[in-house]
Scaffold this motif. Structure first.
Motif, mmCIF file in Angstrom:
data_model
loop_
_atom_site.group_PDB
_atom_site.id
_atom_site.type_symbol
_atom_site.label_atom_id
_atom_site.label_comp_id
_atom_site.label_asym_id
_atom_site.label_seq_id
_atom_site.Cartn_x
_atom_site.Cartn_y
_atom_site.Cartn_z
ATOM 1 N N LEU A 67 0.831 -1.201 0.000
ATOM 2 C CA LEU A 67 0.000 0.000 0.000
ATOM 3 C C LEU A 67 0.870 1.257 0.000
ATOM 4 C CD1 LEU A 67 -2.770 1.300 0.071
ATOM 5 C CD2 LEU A 67 -2.740 1.068 2.567
ATOM 6 N N ALA A 68 1.929 1.251 0.800
ATOM 7 C CA ALA A 68 2.844 2.401 0.821
ATOM 8 C C ALA A 68 3.483 2.602 -0.551
ATOM 9 C CB ALA A 68 3.913 2.200 1.892
ATOM 10 N N GLY A 69 3.846 1.518 -1.209
ATOM 11 C CA GLY A 69 4.399 1.616 -2.562
ATOM 12 C C GLY A 69 3.394 2.182 -3.537
ATOM 13 N N ALA A 70 2.131 1.763 -3.410
ATOM 14 C CA ALA A 70 1.087 2.281 -4.304
ATOM 15 C C ALA A 70 0.848 3.767 -4.055
ATOM 16 C CB ALA A 70 -0.207 1.496 -4.104
ATOM 17 N N VAL A 71 0.851 4.178 -2.786
ATOM 18 C CA VAL A 71 0.680 5.607 -2.475
ATOM 19 C C VAL A 71 1.824 6.402 -3.096
ATOM 20 C CG1 VAL A 71 0.721 7.291 -0.592
ATOM 21 C CG2 VAL A 71 -0.692 5.247 -0.387
ATOM 22 N N LEU A 72 3.046 5.904 -2.963
ATOM 23 C CA LEU A 72 4.206 6.593 -3.529
ATOM 24 C C LEU A 72 4.108 6.685 -5.052
ATOM 25 C CD1 LEU A 72 7.061 7.785 -3.005
ATOM 26 C CD2 LEU A 72 7.931 5.484 -3.402
ATOM 27 N N ILE A 73 3.758 5.591 -5.698
ATOM 28 C CA ILE A 73 3.668 5.576 -7.165
ATOM 29 C C ILE A 73 2.546 6.491 -7.654
ATOM 30 C CG2 ILE A 73 3.227 4.114 -9.191
ATOM 31 C CD1 ILE A 73 5.937 3.539 -7.994
ATOM 32 N N VAL A 74 1.396 6.471 -6.990
ATOM 33 C CA VAL A 74 0.285 7.353 -7.387
ATOM 34 C C VAL A 74 0.680 8.811 -7.165
ATOM 35 C CG1 VAL A 74 -2.079 8.059 -6.852
ATOM 36 C CG2 VAL A 74 -1.534 5.640 -7.093
ATOM 37 N N ALA A 75 1.335 9.103 -6.037
ATOM 38 C CA ALA A 75 1.737 10.482 -5.746
ATOM 39 C C ALA A 75 2.744 11.000 -6.773
ATOM 40 C CB ALA A 75 2.326 10.577 -4.342
ATOM 41 N N LEU A 76 3.648 10.153 -7.210
ATOM 42 C CA LEU A 76 4.643 10.569 -8.200
ATOM 43 C C LEU A 76 4.112 10.494 -9.632
ATOM 44 C CD1 LEU A 76 7.825 8.787 -6.769
ATOM 45 C CD2 LEU A 76 7.206 11.203 -6.583
ATOM 46 N N GLY A 77 3.248 9.541 -9.893
ATOM 47 C CA GLY A 77 2.765 9.329 -11.248
ATOM 48 C C GLY A 77 1.675 10.283 -11.694
ATOM 49 N N THR A 78 0.863 10.782 -10.749
ATOM 50 C CA THR A 78 -0.234 11.679 -11.119
ATOM 51 C C THR A 78 0.259 12.974 -11.760
ATOM 52 O OG1 THR A 78 -1.684 10.711 -9.451
ATOM 53 C CG2 THR A 78 -2.259 12.910 -10.243
ATOM 54 N N PRO A 79 1.236 13.684 -11.152
ATOM 55 C CA PRO A 79 1.721 14.891 -11.837
ATOM 56 C C PRO A 79 2.431 14.584 -13.159
ATOM 57 C CG PRO A 79 2.697 14.701 -9.635
ATOM 58 C CD PRO A 79 1.806 13.531 -9.843
ATOM 59 N N LEU A 80 3.080 13.427 -13.222
ATOM 60 C CA LEU A 80 3.720 13.036 -14.472
ATOM 61 C C LEU A 80 2.682 12.805 -15.561
ATOM 62 C CD1 LEU A 80 6.344 12.275 -15.907
ATOM 63 C CD2 LEU A 80 6.009 9.937 -15.106
ATOM 64 N N TRP A 81 1.579 12.145 -15.205
ATOM 65 C CA TRP A 81 0.484 11.916 -16.151
ATOM 66 C C TRP A 81 -0.101 13.254 -16.605
ATOM 67 C CZ3 TRP A 81 -1.543 8.565 -19.355
ATOM 68 C CH2 TRP A 81 -2.854 8.728 -19.793
ATOM 69 N N ALA A 82 -0.271 14.195 -15.673
ATOM 70 C CA ALA A 82 -0.817 15.508 -16.022
ATOM 71 C C ALA A 82 0.129 16.247 -16.972
ATOM 72 C CB ALA A 82 -1.059 16.327 -14.764
ATOM 73 N N ALA A 83 1.430 16.129 -16.733
ATOM 74 C CA ALA A 83 2.402 16.792 -17.606
ATOM 75 C C ALA A 83 2.392 16.170 -18.995
ATOM 76 C CB ALA A 83 3.802 16.702 -16.990
ATOM 77 N N ILE A 84 2.271 14.864 -19.069
ATOM 78 C CA ILE A 84 2.232 14.186 -20.363
ATOM 79 C C ILE A 84 0.969 14.575 -21.127
ATOM 80 C CG2 ILE A 84 1.931 11.918 -21.454
ATOM 81 C CD1 ILE A 84 3.809 10.814 -19.271
ATOM 82 N N ARG A 85 -0.125 14.687 -20.405
ATOM 83 C CA ARG A 85 -1.398 15.056 -21.034
ATOM 84 C C ARG A 85 -1.501 16.548 -21.322
ATOM 85 N NH1 ARG A 85 -4.267 11.516 -23.376
ATOM 86 N NH2 ARG A 85 -6.150 12.595 -22.840
ATOM 87 N N GLY A 86 -0.530 17.331 -20.840
ATOM 88 C CA GLY A 86 -0.506 18.759 -21.136
ATOM 89 C C GLY A 86 -1.363 19.592 -20.225
ATOM 90 N N ARG A 87 -1.696 19.098 -19.055
ATOM 91 C CA ARG A 87 -2.492 19.848 -18.094
ATOM 92 C C ARG A 87 -1.611 20.325 -16.953
ATOM 93 N NH1 ARG A 87 -6.052 15.172 -17.043
ATOM 94 N NH2 ARG A 87 -6.616 14.621 -19.126
ATOM 95 N N PRO A 88 -1.856 21.531 -16.465
ATOM 96 C CA PRO A 88 -1.147 21.957 -15.257
ATOM 97 C C PRO A 88 -1.513 21.045 -14.097
ATOM 98 C CG PRO A 88 -2.242 23.815 -16.291
ATOM 99 C CD PRO A 88 -2.685 22.576 -17.008
ATOM 100 N N ARG A 89 -0.621 20.935 -13.107
ATOM 101 C CA ARG A 89 -0.815 19.990 -12.017
ATOM 102 C C ARG A 89 -2.073 20.214 -11.218
ATOM 103 N NH1 ARG A 89 4.321 19.312 -8.409
ATOM 104 N NH2 ARG A 89 5.222 20.615 -9.965
ATOM 105 N N GLY A 90 -2.430 21.433 -10.900
ATOM 106 C CA GLY A 90 -3.566 21.696 -10.025
ATOM 107 C C GLY A 90 -4.911 21.781 -10.729
ATOM 108 N N ARG A 91 -4.951 21.597 -12.009
ATOM 109 C CA ARG A 91 -6.191 21.766 -12.773
ATOM 110 C C ARG A 91 -6.808 20.430 -13.123
ATOM 111 N NH1 ARG A 91 -6.980 27.317 -13.863
ATOM 112 N NH2 ARG A 91 -8.346 26.611 -15.504
ATOM 113 N N ALA A 92 -8.129 20.436 -13.265
ATOM 114 C CA ALA A 92 -8.838 19.189 -13.613
ATOM 115 C C ALA A 92 -8.995 19.042 -15.096
ATOM 116 C CB ALA A 92 -10.208 19.175 -12.970
#
Length: 92
Positions: A67-92
């Motif tokens: 679970l700790a590994g999943a939290v770490l991966i989600v926390a690091l991967g979400t902003p990376l996904w947003a950057a790849i998709r071209g969205r600013p981090r705080g925007r939906a």
């Protein structure tokens, strides 16, 4: 059949990780499962490294590391996904 369990466990771990993290993680469900699977792999590696990968009964320590590994991966991967998709981090 092991791949099916990996997907189910990954989806559960990813969903729990998203629930634990504050704010909204704007990632698709398939990526939640992938991040959960990666978190489980990281957690299993850490648990094996410290010697608690196989115990009698339920391996609670290993599950907590997963679970700790999943939290770490989600926390690091979400902003990376947003950057790849071209969205600013705080925007939906």
């Amino acid at each position: 059949m092991n791949w099916l369990w990996a997907i189910i466990v990954g989806l559960v771990l990813g969903a729990l990780a998203r629930a634990i993290l504050p704010g909204r993680q704007n990632i698709p469900i398939w990526l939640t499962a992938v991040f959960g699977i990666l978190g489980a792999i990281v957690g299993n590696s850490v648990a094996a490294g410290i010697g608690i990968d196989e115990t009698d009964g339920v391996d609670w320590g290993r599950h907590l590391f997963q679970l700790a590994g999943a939290v770490l991966i989600v926390a690091l991967g979400t902003p990376l996904w947003a950057a790849i998709r071209g969205r600013p981090r705080g925007r939906a």
